[in-house]
Write a protein that holds these residues in place. Structure first.
Motif, PDB file in Angstrom:
ATOM      1  N   VAL A   1     -32.608  29.822  -9.934  1.00  6.60           N
ATOM      2  CA  VAL A   1     -32.219  28.965 -11.062  1.00  6.60           C
ATOM      3  C   VAL A   1     -31.672  29.788 -12.219  1.00  6.60           C
ATOM      4  CG1 VAL A   1     -33.905  27.172 -10.481  1.00  6.60           C
ATOM      5  CG2 VAL A   1     -34.548  29.006 -12.068  1.00  6.60           C
ATOM      6  N   GLY A   2     -30.983  29.120 -13.122  1.00 10.35           N
ATOM      7  CA  GLY A   2     -30.476  29.726 -14.351  1.00 10.35           C
ATOM      8  C   GLY A   2     -30.394  28.650 -15.421  1.00 10.35           C
ATOM      9  N   ASP A   3     -29.900  29.010 -16.612  1.00  4.08           N
ATOM     10  CA  ASP A   3     -29.878  27.991 -17.670  1.00  4.08           C
ATOM     11  C   ASP A   3     -28.897  26.860 -17.359  1.00  4.08           C
ATOM     12  OD1 ASP A   3     -27.414  29.084 -18.333  1.00  4.08           O
ATOM     13  OD2 ASP A   3     -28.052  29.894 -20.265  1.00  4.08           O
ATOM     14  N   HIS A   4     -27.977  27.113 -16.405  1.00  2.00           N
ATOM     15  CA  HIS A   4     -27.050  26.037 -16.014  1.00  2.00           C
ATOM     16  C   HIS A   4     -27.786  24.884 -15.348  1.00  2.00           C
ATOM     17  CE1 HIS A   4     -27.383  28.749 -12.542  1.00  2.00           C
ATOM     18  NE2 HIS A   4     -27.151  27.695 -11.785  1.00  2.00           N
ATOM     19  N   CYS A   5     -29.002  25.154 -14.826  1.00  2.00           N
ATOM     20  CA  CYS A   5     -29.754  24.087 -14.138  1.00  2.00           C
ATOM     21  C   CYS A   5     -30.147  22.967 -15.107  1.00  2.00           C
ATOM     22  CB  CYS A   5     -30.982  24.648 -13.462  1.00  2.00           C
ATOM     23  SG  CYS A   5     -30.587  25.884 -12.182  1.00  2.00           S
ATOM     24  N   TYR A   6     -30.177  23.256 -16.397  1.00  2.70           N
ATOM     25  CA  TYR A   6     -30.481  22.206 -17.362  1.00  2.70           C
ATOM     26  C   TYR A   6     -29.449  21.074 -17.301  1.00  2.70           C
ATOM     27  CZ  TYR A   6     -34.129  24.808 -19.881  1.00  2.70           C
ATOM     28  OH  TYR A   6     -35.295  25.439 -20.240  1.00  2.70           O
ATOM     29  N   ALA A   7     -28.221  21.387 -16.870  1.00  6.54           N
ATOM     30  CA  ALA A   7     -27.179  20.352 -16.814  1.00  6.54           C
ATOM     31  C   ALA A   7     -27.488  19.295 -15.758  1.00  6.54           C
ATOM     32  CB  ALA A   7     -25.806  20.985 -16.544  1.00  6.54           C
ATOM     33  N   CYS A   8     -28.249  19.689 -14.725  1.00 12.33           N
ATOM     34  CA  CYS A   8     -28.589  18.738 -13.656  1.00 12.33           C
ATOM     35  C   CYS A   8     -29.910  18.016 -13.923  1.00 12.33           C
ATOM     36  CB  CYS A   8     -28.657  19.442 -12.299  1.00 12.33           C
ATOM     37  SG  CYS A   8     -27.072  20.040 -11.724  1.00 12.33           S
ATOM     38  N   THR A   9     -30.614  18.420 -14.968  1.00 12.76           N
ATOM     39  CA  THR A   9     -31.934  17.838 -15.202  1.00 12.76           C
ATOM     40  C   THR A   9     -32.010  17.156 -16.574  1.00 12.76           C
ATOM     41  OG1 THR A   9     -32.658  20.010 -16.019  1.00 12.76           O
ATOM     42  CG2 THR A   9     -33.199  19.467 -13.739  1.00 12.76           C
ATOM     43  N   VAL A  10     -30.866  17.000 -17.221  1.00 10.72           N
ATOM     44  CA  VAL A  10     -30.856  16.337 -18.534  1.00 10.72           C
ATOM     45  C   VAL A  10     -30.772  14.825 -18.310  1.00 10.72           C
ATOM     46  CG1 VAL A  10     -28.332  16.516 -18.851  1.00 10.72           C
ATOM     47  CG2 VAL A  10     -29.813  16.366 -20.851  1.00 10.72           C
ATOM     48  N   GLY A  11     -31.542  14.094 -19.079  1.00  6.55           N
ATOM     49  CA  GLY A  11     -31.488  12.632 -19.002  1.00  6.55           C
ATOM     50  C   GLY A  11     -31.844  12.113 -17.630  1.00  6.55           C
ATOM     51  N   SER A  12     -30.923  11.351 -17.034  1.00  5.74           N
ATOM     52  CA  SER A  12     -31.229  10.792 -15.707  1.00  5.74           C
ATOM     53  C   SER A  12     -30.870  11.748 -14.580  1.00  5.74           C
ATOM     54  CB  SER A  12     -30.522   9.454 -15.520  1.00  5.74           C
ATOM     55  OG  SER A  12     -29.163   9.585 -15.792  1.00  5.74           O
ATOM     56  N   GLY A  13     -30.266  12.905 -14.916  1.00  5.87           N
ATOM     57  CA  GLY A  13     -30.096  13.979 -13.929  1.00  5.87           C
ATOM     58  C   GLY A  13     -28.880  13.864 -13.064  1.00  5.87           C
TER      59      GLY A  13
ATOM     60  N   GLU B   1     -35.225  28.133 -23.805  1.00  5.53           N
ATOM     61  CA  GLU B   1     -36.267  28.595 -22.878  1.00  5.53           C
ATOM     62  C   GLU B   1     -35.663  28.758 -21.477  1.00  5.53           C
ATOM     63  OE1 GLU B   1     -40.713  26.996 -21.667  1.00  5.53           O
ATOM     64  OE2 GLU B   1     -39.132  25.536 -21.987  1.00  5.53           O
ATOM     65  N   PRO B   2     -35.930  29.898 -20.791  1.00  7.48           N
ATOM     66  CA  PRO B   2     -35.408  30.036 -19.426  1.00  7.48           C
ATOM     67  C   PRO B   2     -35.831  28.851 -18.564  1.00  7.48           C
ATOM     68  CG  PRO B   2     -36.356  32.106 -20.175  1.00  7.48           C
ATOM     69  CD  PRO B   2     -36.699  31.070 -21.216  1.00  7.48           C
ATOM     70  N   PHE B   3     -34.930  28.395 -17.690  1.00  6.61           N
ATOM     71  CA  PHE B   3     -35.182  27.188 -16.897  1.00  6.61           C
ATOM     72  C   PHE B   3     -36.458  27.326 -16.071  1.00  6.61           C
ATOM     73  CE2 PHE B   3     -34.523  24.320 -13.283  1.00  6.61           C
ATOM     74  CZ  PHE B   3     -34.318  23.139 -13.970  1.00  6.61           C
TER      75      PHE B   3
ATOM     76  N   THR C   1     -31.291  35.296 -15.328  1.00  5.31           N
ATOM     77  CA  THR C   1     -29.906  35.762 -15.292  1.00  5.31           C
ATOM     78  C   THR C   1     -29.550  36.441 -16.622  1.00  5.31           C
ATOM     79  OG1 THR C   1     -29.069  33.685 -16.172  1.00  5.31           O
ATOM     80  CG2 THR C   1     -29.250  33.840 -13.773  1.00  5.31           C
ATOM     81  N   ASP C   2     -28.437  37.220 -16.613  1.00  4.20           N
ATOM     82  CA  ASP C   2     -27.995  37.870 -17.854  1.00  4.20           C
ATOM     83  C   ASP C   2     -27.710  36.835 -18.931  1.00  4.20           C
ATOM     84  OD1 ASP C   2     -28.261  40.304 -16.701  1.00  4.20           O
ATOM     85  OD2 ASP C   2     -26.118  40.559 -16.234  1.00  4.20           O
ATOM     86  N   ALA C   3     -27.094  35.719 -18.487  1.00  2.87           N
ATOM     87  CA  ALA C   3     -26.761  34.657 -19.444  1.00  2.87           C
ATOM     88  C   ALA C   3     -28.029  34.123 -20.106  1.00  2.87           C
ATOM     89  CB  ALA C   3     -26.014  33.533 -18.737  1.00  2.87           C
ATOM     90  N   GLU C   4     -29.111  34.000 -19.302  1.00  2.00           N
ATOM     91  CA  GLU C   4     -30.364  33.472 -19.854  1.00  2.00           C
ATOM     92  C   GLU C   4     -30.979  34.434 -20.862  1.00  2.00           C
ATOM     93  OE1 GLU C   4     -32.695  30.357 -17.144  1.00  2.00           O
ATOM     94  OE2 GLU C   4     -32.537  32.350 -16.271  1.00  2.00           O
ATOM     95  N   LYS C   5     -30.801  35.754 -20.604  1.00  3.91           N
ATOM     96  CA  LYS C   5     -31.358  36.737 -21.540  1.00  3.91           C
ATOM     97  C   LYS C   5     -30.718  36.576 -22.924  1.00  3.91           C
ATOM     98  CE  LYS C   5     -32.373  40.047 -17.910  1.00  3.91           C
ATOM     99  NZ  LYS C   5     -31.731  41.053 -17.093  1.00  3.91           N
ATOM    100  N   ARG C   6     -29.429  36.169 -22.914  1.00  2.00           N
ATOM    101  CA  ARG C   6     -28.714  36.014 -24.188  1.00  2.00           C
ATOM    102  C   ARG C   6     -28.872  34.605 -24.756  1.00  2.00           C
ATOM    103  NH1 ARG C   6     -24.763  38.613 -21.043  1.00  2.00           N
ATOM    104  NH2 ARG C   6     -23.691  36.629 -20.750  1.00  2.00           N
ATOM    105  N   SER C   7     -29.516  33.729 -23.970  1.00  2.00           N
ATOM    106  CA  SER C   7     -29.532  32.314 -24.321  1.00  2.00           C
ATOM    107  C   SER C   7     -30.547  32.005 -25.410  1.00  2.00           C
ATOM    108  CB  SER C   7     -29.859  31.504 -23.068  1.00  2.00           C
ATOM    109  OG  SER C   7     -30.044  30.165 -23.402  1.00  2.00           O
ATOM    110  N   ALA C   8     -30.234  30.947 -26.158  1.00  2.00           N
ATOM    111  CA  ALA C   8     -31.123  30.531 -27.240  1.00  2.00           C
ATOM    112  C   ALA C   8     -32.217  29.596 -26.741  1.00  2.00           C
ATOM    113  CB  ALA C   8     -30.287  29.825 -28.313  1.00  2.00           C
TER     114      ALA C   8
END
Lengths: 317, 110
Positions: free
Chosen positions: A303-315, A11-13, A2-9
């Motif tokens: 997927v996009g970098d927002h998917c990290y929110a569902c996979t952090v810790g216990s998910g 690793e792409p999800f 996604t565009d957001a991922e291109k600007r993200s600091a």
């Protein structure tokens, strides 16, 4: 990407999945999620959909009929109505009373305050044994009001008390009232078990309020919350925190694998977050009226970098 | 270097093990064990750590344990009360020495 991922600091999800030998694909569909629209009485700071009082996008009767037809065509173990604020959608009573007989589990998500203004819907929910899932970010006034607006804490407690008086959240009543807590800022949620214990004790002590279960979820870096992260200089730090906490074990149980989400226009997504990110199911815009069969297991999920929110810790499952 | 304290240095804490790895390993193992759930919850331990961080006035610890307290489910009211506990003990520790001052002054005075 996604565009957001291109600007993200971070690793792409998709790369994080690959590095762990994983793919995010569909399993048999068990749940239908219905996003009935973006109209909402509140403008919460963490909202990934930027719902609010000035939003006019709501599901029309014709689309509701398509949703009901879909629920009749397939057998869903659960149907989950969300928004925005479902109570602000004209014809919600039709949707609820039509869907309830078609599934063993009908959930309606509520911000509590708009439900207070619709006592006839509360009666309908009771009659249909709807499971109510209410948002309450914290068991204190300052964090609740910081996220949801001034005075929301007091009004939420008043609404919860009234729901308890009607039997919701009271043991043995058969009326389930669950709470959802999202952090009031750019930090991760408290572990669910400890948070539920604290909420139960705090709400009982402060207001005599009871509930069934509490779910804690990480804020998703999309919509209004992403705007806050950018403005406050927290975006890179928050994304790093999410990606550093990536837990490969959560991928197998992600909700996007087993639910199909339909928005107010009848368009299909794998989850509400992909709806907010503009990533349609199957990679191309499809409509619920054209859904002849449920998604095949193995179908890739965008997927996009927002998917990290569902996979952090216990998910987020 | 513009300041002695750079927030990025917090992430380099593990580098302290570079020239004394065995001692660092013992410390970090112990540190992890201390903060694990025991008779006290992780949330309670984080609140104690936040209070002590203020007592020792460590900016790294204040940064780390403010976030930790929020992520363990504490709220700003509880965290602020914890800092007041520090203040009461620090202030009380000074004030109680006034008893010593008074005893000495009484001994010296007519």
């Amino acid at each position: 990407m996604t565009d957001a991922e291109k600007r993200s600091a971070v690793e792409p999800f998709q790369e994080a999945l690959k590095r762990n030998g994983l793919q995010l694909t569909r399993e048999p569909t068990r749940t239908l999620q219905v996003n009935a629209g973006l109209a909402c009485g509140l403008s919460c700071g963490h909202c990934h959909l930027e719902a609010g009082p000035d939003r006019r996008e709501v599901m029309k009767r014709e689309t509701m009929e398509e949703v009901v037809a879909c629920a009749r065509r397939f057998s869903f173990a659960g149907i989950d109505i969300t928004g925005g604020s479902p109570e602000l959608v004209p014809g919600l009573d039709y949707l609820v009373s039509s869907l309830a007989p078609l599934t063993p589990l009908l959930i309606v998500r509520s911000n509590l305050l708009d439900l207070e203004r619709a006592p006839e819907l509360v009666e309908l929910y009771r009659e249909m044994k709807v499971v109510l899932v209410a948002s309450l970010p914290a068991s204190n006034a300052s964090q609740t009001d910081a996220q949801r607006g001034a005075g929301v804490w007091e009004r939420s407690l008043a609404a919860l008390k009234r729901l308890n008086a009607l039997g919701y959240g009271v043991e043995g009543s058969g009326l389930e009232l669950d709470l959802v807590s999202n952090p009031a800022g750019a930090f991760l949620p408290a572990p669910q078990g400890g948070a539920e214990k604290k909420f139960r004790a705090d709400l009982a002590r402060k207001a005599g309020v009871s509930f069934n279960s509490l779910y804690t979820f990480a804020n998703v870096p999309l919509g209004r919350f992403r705007g806050f992260l950018e403005r406050s200089g927290n975006l890179d730090g928050y994304l790093s925190r999410l990606s550093e906490g990536f837990n490969p074990c959560t991928v197998g149980g992600l909700m996007c694998r087993s639910q199909i989400c339909v928005d107010w226009r009848g368009r299909l997504y794998d989850c509400d977050f992909n709806l907010a990110a503009g990533l349609p199911h199957g990679g191309a815009a499809g409509s619920i009226s054209e859904l002849a069969e449920l998604p095949l297991p193995g179908t890739p999920i965008p997927v996009g970098d927002h998917c990290y929110a569902c996979t952090v810790g216990s998910g987020f499952t | 270097m513009e300041t002695y304290y750079d927030p990025k240095d917090l992430g380099k804490f593990s580098e302290i093990g570079k020239d004394a790895p065995e001692l660092a390993a013992k410390f970090f193992d112990y540190y992890g064990a201390v903060f694990a759930e025991g008779e006290l919850t992780e949330r309670e331990k984080a609140l104690i750590a936040l209070a002590v961080a203020h007592a020792v006035q460590c900016p790294y610890c204040i940064d780390a344990y403010t976030r930790a307290c929020l992520e363990k489910g504490s709220n700003l009211g509880e965290m602020t009360e914890a800092v007041h506990v520090v203040n009461a003990i620090r202030g009380g520790a000074s004030l109680v020495h006034g008893v010593q001052m008074r005893k000495i002054a009484e001994k010296l005075s007519l």
